[in-house]
Design an enzyme around this catalytic site. Structure first.
Site, short mmCIF file in Angstrom:
data_model
loop_
_atom_site.label_atom_id
_atom_site.label_comp_id
_atom_site.label_asym_id
_atom_site.label_seq_id
_atom_site.Cartn_x
_atom_site.Cartn_y
_atom_site.Cartn_z
N GLY A 197 0.78 -1.24 0.00
CA GLY A 197 0.00 0.00 0.00
C GLY A 197 0.80 1.27 0.00
O GLY A 197 0.27 2.34 0.32
N ASN A 201 1.91 3.06 -2.58
CA ASN A 201 1.28 4.00 -3.52
C ASN A 201 -0.08 4.45 -3.03
O ASN A 201 -0.42 5.63 -3.11
CB ASN A 201 1.13 3.35 -4.91
CG ASN A 201 2.36 3.54 -5.77
OD1 ASN A 201 2.96 4.60 -5.79
ND2 ASN A 201 2.73 2.49 -6.48
N LEU A 261 -3.20 -6.70 -8.38
CA LEU A 261 -2.60 -7.72 -9.23
C LEU A 261 -3.56 -8.48 -10.12
O LEU A 261 -3.12 -9.24 -10.98
CB LEU A 261 -1.81 -8.71 -8.37
CG LEU A 261 -0.66 -8.09 -7.57
CD1 LEU A 261 0.09 -9.15 -6.80
CD2 LEU A 261 0.28 -7.31 -8.47
N ASN A 293 -4.11 2.58 -14.19
CA ASN A 293 -3.16 1.64 -13.60
C ASN A 293 -1.76 2.23 -13.72
O ASN A 293 -1.48 2.99 -14.64
CB ASN A 293 -3.22 0.29 -14.32
CG ASN A 293 -2.33 -0.75 -13.68
OD1 ASN A 293 -2.26 -0.86 -12.46
ND2 ASN A 293 -1.63 -1.53 -14.49
N HIS A 305 2.23 0.91 -14.03
CA HIS A 305 3.04 -0.27 -14.32
C HIS A 305 4.51 0.10 -14.11
O HIS A 305 4.95 1.15 -14.55
CB HIS A 305 2.81 -0.73 -15.76
CG HIS A 305 3.50 -2.01 -16.08
ND1 HIS A 305 3.05 -3.22 -15.62
CD2 HIS A 305 4.63 -2.26 -16.79
CE1 HIS A 305 3.87 -4.18 -16.03
NE2 HIS A 305 4.84 -3.62 -16.74
N ASP A 341 -2.08 -4.36 -19.37
CA ASP A 341 -1.10 -3.34 -19.74
C ASP A 341 -1.18 -2.87 -21.19
O ASP A 341 -0.18 -2.46 -21.77
CB ASP A 341 0.33 -3.84 -19.43
CG ASP A 341 0.49 -4.23 -17.98
OD1 ASP A 341 -0.09 -3.55 -17.11
OD2 ASP A 341 1.20 -5.21 -17.69
#
Length: 190
Positions: free
Chosen positions: A12, A14, A84, A101, A103, A144
């Site tokens: 956590g 971020n 995930l 998202n 990456h 992605d």
């Protein structure tokens, strides 16, 4: 004020940074944190910051229960901060252009299923890359592959381990993710 729901699976770092960033902003607020891991460190970080936490199972995620629960918050944006699992098509359909998202590599390189955490950083090292970075993108039905919104590079020429690469990439995440979220939200019409 815009409403953000965070999805996270791990420690956590971020998520906490994003919650704190928006705590005193007029643009948006984090209204909930959804996690698929009842033991995730993110729970202990979100609760003292007064963000409601929703823990869910794979079956609830796939059945639409989680989508329904998220919808009750009327979010303007879903943010995957170390989450995930692949978002089901129903989420993408319900929140078009409203799922972001981050990456830990420079997409389109080193993306896709299995490319997360140290796996990404080890792959970057194995290919003898001299730089890597972060990619913030919209989420679609494929891992992605959504439209890129932001990338930032960092030199890893001196890095010898995946952990060293992770440290540099995490610094970029913490420095940029929140402001990119805010920019994206403020650029959206109502």
């Amino acid at each position: 004020m815009k409403k953000i729901i965070l999805f996270a699976s791990g420690s956590g770092t971020n998520a906490e940074t994003i919650i704190r960033y928006f705590a005193n902003k007029q643009t948006a607020a984090v209204v909930a944190l959804f996690t698929n891991n009842a033991k995730a460190g993110v729970i202990a970080k979100a609760q003292p910051l007064h963000v409601p936490v929703v823990v869910f199972t794979k079956s609830a995620f796939e059945s639409g229960e989680v989508l329904e629960a998220a919808g009750k918050y009327s979010p303007d944006l879903l943010v995957l901060a170390g989450f995930l699992w692949k978002m089901p098509a129903a989420f993408v359909d319900a929140f078009p252009q409203k799922i972001l998202n981050i990456h830990p590599a420079l997409l389109p390189k080193y993306g896709g299923k299995g490319m997360y955490g140290l796996h990404v950083h080890q792959a970057v090292l194995d290919q003898k890359e001299t730089e890597t970075g972060i990619s913030i993108h919209l989420v679609n039905e494929q891992y992605d592959k959504g439209a890129l919104l932001f990338q930032q590079k960092v030199s890893i020429a001196a890095c010898k381990t995946a952990e060293e690469v992770a440290h540099k990439v995490n610094a970029l995440e913490l420095a940029h993710f929140s402001s990119v979220i805010e920019s994206y939200l403020t650029s959206q019409q109502a």
